[in-house]
Motif scaffolding. Structure first.
Motif, PDB file in Angstrom:
ATOM      1  N   SER A  96       0.813  -1.214   0.000  1.00 22.33           N
ATOM      2  CA  SER A  96       0.000   0.000   0.000  1.00 22.33           C
ATOM      3  C   SER A  96       0.845   1.262   0.000  1.00 22.33           C
ATOM      4  N   ARG A 132       0.334   5.327   1.418  1.00 23.29           N
ATOM      5  CA  ARG A 132      -0.527   6.124   2.292  1.00 23.29           C
ATOM      6  C   ARG A 132      -0.085   7.576   2.312  1.00 23.29           C
ATOM      7  N   CYS A 172      -3.920   9.824   8.834  1.00 23.58           N
ATOM      8  CA  CYS A 172      -3.857   9.202   7.515  1.00 23.58           C
ATOM      9  C   CYS A 172      -5.090   9.650   6.732  1.00 23.58           C
ATOM     10  N   SER A 219      -5.237   6.395   1.116  1.00 29.20           N
ATOM     11  CA  SER A 219      -4.402   5.213   0.914  1.00 29.20           C
ATOM     12  C   SER A 219      -4.766   4.564  -0.409  1.00 29.20           C
TER      13      SER A 219
END
Length: 756
Positions: free
Chosen positions: A407, A409, A422, A425
């Motif tokens: 991933s 982010r 966050c 993503s």
């Protein structure tokens, strides 16, 4: 360009942050300002306000075989005479230090058959108890360090050891899951408390009661007068830390801990959160909601390994060697310190004016340090090890990360609130994402490269603080995994570095421009020059190559490292660049002459990470030694120092010439020796040799250090036939032998002080 930008010539270590807590032993001083942390064979004293190690206590007894003897247990105590640290080592050595003077006061042997597992000191600093792995507990009288009692009954390794306050008793628990107490005076066993079915990990005293907890997921309340159990509270969690809360503290929700409501304890264990219990009513009154310590991945595993209380501040110690300080009133994180970062994989500056430093290590959590005091914020979101970080000066509070969880982010840093969120993503890579890079002219694009051999272009959109991350372009770029990405200053070209020994150039929409071939092993990094249309690549073949973007040819090769070149950053407006390598060195290269002008040695392993501060005067490096070093550009200071030394040297030369011109030979001889001018000294001696009295007077006026320097020069002159006559002149003075004896010249050649 050379007139506008000066070349860098020197760097010095401004500060370095290394592992200070790698074991499981930690203690808090009574003043609340320092913590003592175990690190192998050392105990570091950490200043909580600055996050820096003030000093280290190690086994400096002079025995080289004991130098790496690891610490097994330690304890601190304070009385009216001072503050003391007691430590035990695997070899059985015991040491007492004066903590404030960093001085060893006493060493002795523990006499245990095996290492000491626990140490406890009574509140008056009169007695010391040691619990070993030999099923014995020994009590020492600190006045003369005599062992006054050997207590038997505790089976196996001692897990908890404490003196009961205002009492002449010592309590301990071992592998048999039983708690015992003994009288210090006669060594007789007084109590045997049986209820736990797994290892007891912590207990605390409350007047005539004892509260214990262990890995059997229960809290037990004991009556010490009768030796009976009053209550067993199942809490469905393996407990590692327990502290008794003071009667006047206030918990979140305005909950008052009063003396009339009975004892309250804070416990923590495998769930990674603090829970407060009113023990007599078996009531849970508070559960922490936003812990910085992750829960154990397995049932019965470790998350929190210790709890400590000092005043109104509670410290949680995690199994990942993080130390989190909370205020009891609101349980907000006041301070977070990381004792061990493991292998540092990437580093980048972020925040306005680069006030924060983001660090990726062998962890799913990103560590964001506030540079002024090294307060750490853990960025939780990734589920596997974070591999790469990047930030953009166009939007300094925006941070991007990629990890082994496939991933990418985006994070937004709120410097005022000291929080990180966050905000977006993306997870469409099929393997670990090891490289990311922001666009340079805008913060609207992010490029990622992964072990699936693909490069993806992500569009970043921000609508009133709502970020979205969407993949717009994708290409299978290389035959092997991608190690590095770089975007040109005008955003028109993207460069990729791969393990397939090539670097490639791409348009912003990921259409191929060309392939750069020439490296003999995998390419680790690529960087565009901010000044010229060239690209620099670093490879596992220990070289850096400079490529012309016009015709894709290699125009320069830089050799000097003994291991893979892992990171590369341009400095001095593109006139120079810094490289980090697997040999633990940083090198500064000048592009024009292809030479290495400086080598920096600050690491003991591979240097994976390298970042340049926005002020261009600081560089940070991090590597496999769990250490990141902040380097400061000292070129201007060194040049100014050299200028001052040159001016001073010219002035001294002129002074020496004036003294010789004025025939002030005594002062001239002294200055010539101070400036280390052997030829001038010889000429002065030749002139003075015509007048033996003046020569004797000039030599006698010299300090012992300068007389020694003169005799050493005379010894060298005596080995040269051209100048030996001047050396033999000294033999005419009987006072010379007294001078030799006075200043301790014992090893001059016999030829010099022998026959003529």
């Amino acid at each position: 360009m050379a007139s506008q930008f000066k070349l860098l010539e020197s760097f010095e270590v401004q500060s370095q942050y290394t592992a200070f807590f790698t074991g499981n032993q930690i203690a808090w001083t009574q003043d609340g300002n320092h913590m003592l942390c175990q690190d192998g064979a050392k105990i570091h004293m950490l200043e909580l306000e600055s996050g820096k190690v003030l000093c280290s206590f190690d086994n400096s007894t002079g025995d080289s075989d004991m130098k790496d003897d690891p610490v097994t247990a330690f304890s601190v105590c304070e009385d009216e005479f001072g503050s003391y640290l007691f430590a035990s080592y695997r070899s059985g050595l015991m040491i007492k230090w004066c903590r404030k003077k960093y001085k060893i006061l006493r060493t002795w042997k523990s006499v245990h058959k095996g290492p000491v597992a626990q140490i406890a000191v009574d509140e008056d600093c009169l007695y010391l108890a040691t619990g070993g792995s030999d099923s014995k507990i020994r009590v020492w009288e600190l006045a003369n360090f005599n062992c006054i009692a050997s207590l038997k009954g505790c089976q196996g390794v001692t897990s908890v050891l404490k003196f009961r306050p205002n009492s002449n008793e010592v309590f301990a628990a071992g592998d048999d899951c039983k708690i015992r107490s003994w009288s210090v005076s006669d060594g007789a066993e007084k109590l045997l408390l049986e209820s736990h079915f797994s290892q007891v990990t912590a207990f605390a005293f409350s007047e005539n009661q004892l509260i214990s907890a262990g890995r059997d997921a229960v809290i037990c309340l004991w009556n010490l007068d009768k030796g009976t159990i009053l209550k067993t509270i199942p809490i469905f969690e393996s407990i590692e830390g327990l502290v008794l809360l003071p009667n006047d503290c206030i918990l979140p929700g305005n909950y008052h801990v009063g003396s009339n409501s009975g004892p309250h304890v804070a416990v923590a264990g495998e769930k990674g959160v603090v829970r407060v219990w009113q023990v007599e009513k078996a009531k849970e009154v508070y559960v922490q909601s936003d812990s910085q310590i992750s829960p154990s991945a397995e049932p019965g595993g470790l998350a929190v390994i210790s709890l400590m209380l000092n005043g109104n501040t509670l410290a949680m110690v995690g199994v990942d060697h993080t130390i989190v300080l909370h205020s009891l009133s609101d349980f907000k994180c006041q301070r977070l310190l990381t004792g061990y970062c493991d292998e540092i994989l990437d580093i980048t500056f972020c925040g306005k004016d680069d006030t924060h430093l983001a660090v990726a290590s062998n962890s799913p959590d990103i560590k964001l340090y506030r540079m002024k005091d090294m307060h750490c914020i853990l960025l939780k979101g990734h589920t596997d090890i974070v591999l790469a970080l990047c930030a953009t000066p166009l939007q300094p509070n925006l941070l991007a990360s990629s990890a082994k969880d496939n991933s990418v982010r985006l994070w937004v840093v709120d410097e005022e609130q000291s929080t990180v969120t966050c905000v977006a993503s993306g997870m469409i890579h099929m393997n670990s994402v090891g490289a990311i890079a922001f666009s340079r002219t805008t913060a609207n694009w992010l490029y990622s490269g992964a072990q699936d051999n693909c490069i993806k272009a992500w569009e970043i959109k921000n609508s009133d603080g709502q970020y979205t991350l969407s993949s717009k372009h994708s290409v299978i770029a290389h035959d092997k995994e991608i190690n590095g990405l770089s975007v040109s200053p005008n955003d028109k070209i993207v460069a990729s570095a791969s393990q397939d020994k090539t670097a490639k150039l791409w348009n912003s929409d990921l259409t191929l421009i060309g392939t750069l071939r020439g490296h003999k092993r995998g390419v680790w990094c690529a960087r565009f020059s901010p000044a010229d249309q060239v690209l620099a690549t670093g490879s596992a073949d220990c070289t850096v190559r400079l490529w012309n973007l016009a015709d894709l040819t290699c125009i320069k090769t830089f050799e000097g490292h003994d291991a893979s070149v892992l990171k590369l950053e341009f400095v001095a407006a593109g006139l120079q660049f810094l490289t980090s390598s697997g040999d633990g060195l940083l090198k500064l290269w000048t592009v024009k002459n292809s030479e290495c002008c400086l080598t920096l040695d600050g690491h003991e392993g591979r240097v994976w990470a390298l970042a340049v501060h926005s002020d261009k005067a600081h560089v940070v490096s991090g590597g496999s030694d769990s250490k990141f070093v902040i380097w400061k550009d000292t070129t201007v200071e060194k040049q100014e120092q050299a200028r001052k030394e040159m001016v001073e040297r010219v002035e001294q030369d002129q002074t020496l010439s004036n003294l010789l011109h004025n025939k002030m030979y005594d002062a001239a001889l002294e200055l010539a020796l101070q400036l280390n001018r052997p030829n001038t000294t010889l000429k002065i001696i030749q002139t003075l040799s015509e007048d033996k009295k003046m020569l004797r007077a000039c030599v006698e006026k010299l300090s012992p250090e300068l007389q020694e320097s003169l005799l050493q020069l005379a010894f060298k002159w005596n080995t040269n036939t051209r100048n030996c006559s001047m050396a033999q002149v000294f033999n005419q003075f009987c006072e010379l032998r007294n001078v030799i004896l006075c200043i301790g010249i014992k090893n001059l050649d016999h030829q010099f002080i022998g026959s003529k």
